[in-house]
Scaffold this motif. Structure first.
Motif, short mmCIF file in Angstrom:
data_model
loop_
_atom_site.label_atom_id
_atom_site.label_comp_id
_atom_site.label_asym_id
_atom_site.label_seq_id
_atom_site.Cartn_x
_atom_site.Cartn_y
_atom_site.Cartn_z
N SER A 196 0.87 -1.16 0.00
CA SER A 196 0.00 0.00 0.00
C SER A 196 0.92 1.22 0.00
O SER A 196 1.85 1.31 -0.80
CB SER A 196 -0.93 -0.03 1.21
OG SER A 196 -1.79 1.09 1.22
N SER A 197 0.70 2.14 0.90
CA SER A 197 1.45 3.39 0.95
C SER A 197 0.98 4.14 2.18
O SER A 197 -0.07 3.82 2.76
CB SER A 197 1.16 4.20 -0.32
OG SER A 197 1.54 5.55 -0.18
N SER A 198 1.75 5.15 2.59
CA SER A 198 1.20 6.05 3.60
C SER A 198 -0.10 6.67 3.10
O SER A 198 -0.96 7.07 3.88
CB SER A 198 2.21 7.13 3.97
OG SER A 198 2.65 7.84 2.81
N ALA A 199 -0.26 6.70 1.75
CA ALA A 199 -1.50 7.20 1.14
C ALA A 199 -2.67 6.25 1.38
O ALA A 199 -3.80 6.56 1.02
CB ALA A 199 -1.31 7.42 -0.35
N GLY A 200 -2.41 5.09 1.96
CA GLY A 200 -3.49 4.20 2.37
C GLY A 200 -4.13 4.63 3.67
O GLY A 200 -5.16 4.10 4.08
N GLN A 201 -3.50 5.61 4.34
CA GLN A 201 -4.04 6.14 5.59
C GLN A 201 -4.24 7.66 5.52
O GLN A 201 -5.10 8.20 6.21
CB GLN A 201 -3.08 5.83 6.76
CG GLN A 201 -2.95 4.37 7.10
CD GLN A 201 -4.16 3.83 7.84
OE1 GLN A 201 -4.91 4.58 8.46
NE2 GLN A 201 -4.37 2.53 7.77
N VAL A 202 -3.42 8.31 4.70
CA VAL A 202 -3.40 9.78 4.65
C VAL A 202 -3.88 10.23 3.28
O VAL A 202 -3.36 9.78 2.26
CB VAL A 202 -1.98 10.32 4.90
CG1 VAL A 202 -2.00 11.85 4.97
CG2 VAL A 202 -1.38 9.72 6.17
N ALA A 203 -4.85 11.12 3.25
CA ALA A 203 -5.37 11.63 1.97
C ALA A 203 -4.77 13.01 1.69
O ALA A 203 -4.73 13.88 2.56
CB ALA A 203 -6.89 11.74 2.02
N TRP A 204 -4.28 13.16 0.46
CA TRP A 204 -3.70 14.43 0.04
C TRP A 204 -4.43 14.97 -1.18
O TRP A 204 -4.83 14.19 -2.07
CB TRP A 204 -2.22 14.26 -0.30
CG TRP A 204 -1.33 14.07 0.87
CD1 TRP A 204 -0.93 15.02 1.78
CD2 TRP A 204 -0.68 12.87 1.28
NE1 TRP A 204 -0.10 14.47 2.71
CE2 TRP A 204 0.08 13.14 2.43
CE3 TRP A 204 -0.67 11.55 0.76
CZ2 TRP A 204 0.83 12.18 3.09
CZ3 TRP A 204 0.09 10.60 1.42
CH2 TRP A 204 0.83 10.90 2.56
#
Length: 275
Positions: free
Chosen positions: A134-142
């Protein structure tokens, strides 16, 4: 202990790092690529320990064929790494329908179908491990990454539920959440929407700068991250999530704390709707 790994997307990035490290330590790797010439050197160097399979994750029928072929080649699959994918960036309004569909078909549906195809083999063997990149983008939306977020948040929800489903069979599932890493992802793994002037100067426009080589100031070492993924397979029980990189840890923990802080004051409102 010698293991057999199925790793998607071994021609570059984390997939390449994983394949190199695993083969160097004596494991067997069935790797998927879209261009066989990209791994010709690994074929030459490792011979029978490395099996190459052509796969585009948008080809659903082919996914099951490749998983079955990898299992037949080795006689078993110990670890399945769902790694292949790409980043799509731009404001939601800037993206075309085709871009939206391809992103979800690849990063979300392709990963789902890969795991579904692998589970019967792992379950029949009495255990194994799934690693989902996944990615930190799996928890954080930008802003500017809404579709990438949608795919990563979706696959994380899928994997978290599957982890509980297959735990009774000895199968572990780990969601890997790396931050920025010095791979070639920023050069070949990023795709962008055609910009709309309406978004010039907006928060979503910040991702346009990534066209010239990815985000600045990336500190993650892809070799160390790959090594941490490999090491996680020896952890029992399997860690549900593996956060890699100080940038990822900082962003994920701040987001989770903010999310909890927003929900906690709603306790009375939530209770007021009970019958």
């Amino acid at each position: 202990m010698t293991r057999t790994w199925l790793v998607t997307g071994v021609s570059s990035g984390f997939g390449r790092q994983l394949a190199e490290q695993l083969l160097a330590r004596g494991d067997r790797v069935a790797g998927t690529v879209r261009r066989p010439e990209a791994v010709a050197d690994l074929v030459e160097a490792h011979g029978d320990a490395f099996s190459v399979h052509l796969l585009d994750l948008t080809d659903t029928d082919r996914i099951r064929e490749v998983v079955d072929a990898a299992h037949a080649w080795a006689g078993r699959l110990d670890v399945v790494v769902s790694n292949a994918g790409y980043g799509l960036f731009g404001a939601a309004e800037e993206l075309t329908d085709e871009q939206v569909r391809h992103q979800l078909d690849t990063n979300l549906l392709g990963s789902i179908q890969l795991i579904r195809a692998a589970l019967p083999h792992l379950r029949a063997a009495g255990g194994g491990r799934v690693l989902q990149l996944s990615s930190s983008a799996g928890q954080v939306a930008w802003p500017g990454s809404s579709l990438y977020n949608a795919a990563k948040w979706g696959i994380e929800g899928f994997c978290e539920a599957v982890a509980a489903e297959v735990a009774p069979f000895g199968v572990g599932v780990t969601i890997v959440e790396p931050g920025g890493a010095r791979t070639d992802f920023g050069h070949g793994g990023l795709r962008f929407a055609d910009p709309l002037a309406a978004y010039d100067g907006s928060p979503a426009a910040a991702v346009r700068a990534f066209r010239d080589g990815g985000p600045p100031g990336v500190v993650g070492d892809p070799a160390r991250m790959a090594a941490a993924m490999i090491a996680s397979v020896d952890q029992h029980p399997a860690p549900l999530r593996l956060v890699l990189g100080t940038d990822a840890w900082t962003a994920v923990t701040a987001t989770l704390e903010a999310r909890l802080a927003a929900v906690l004051p709603q306790r009375e409102v939530a209770a007021s709707t009970d019958a």
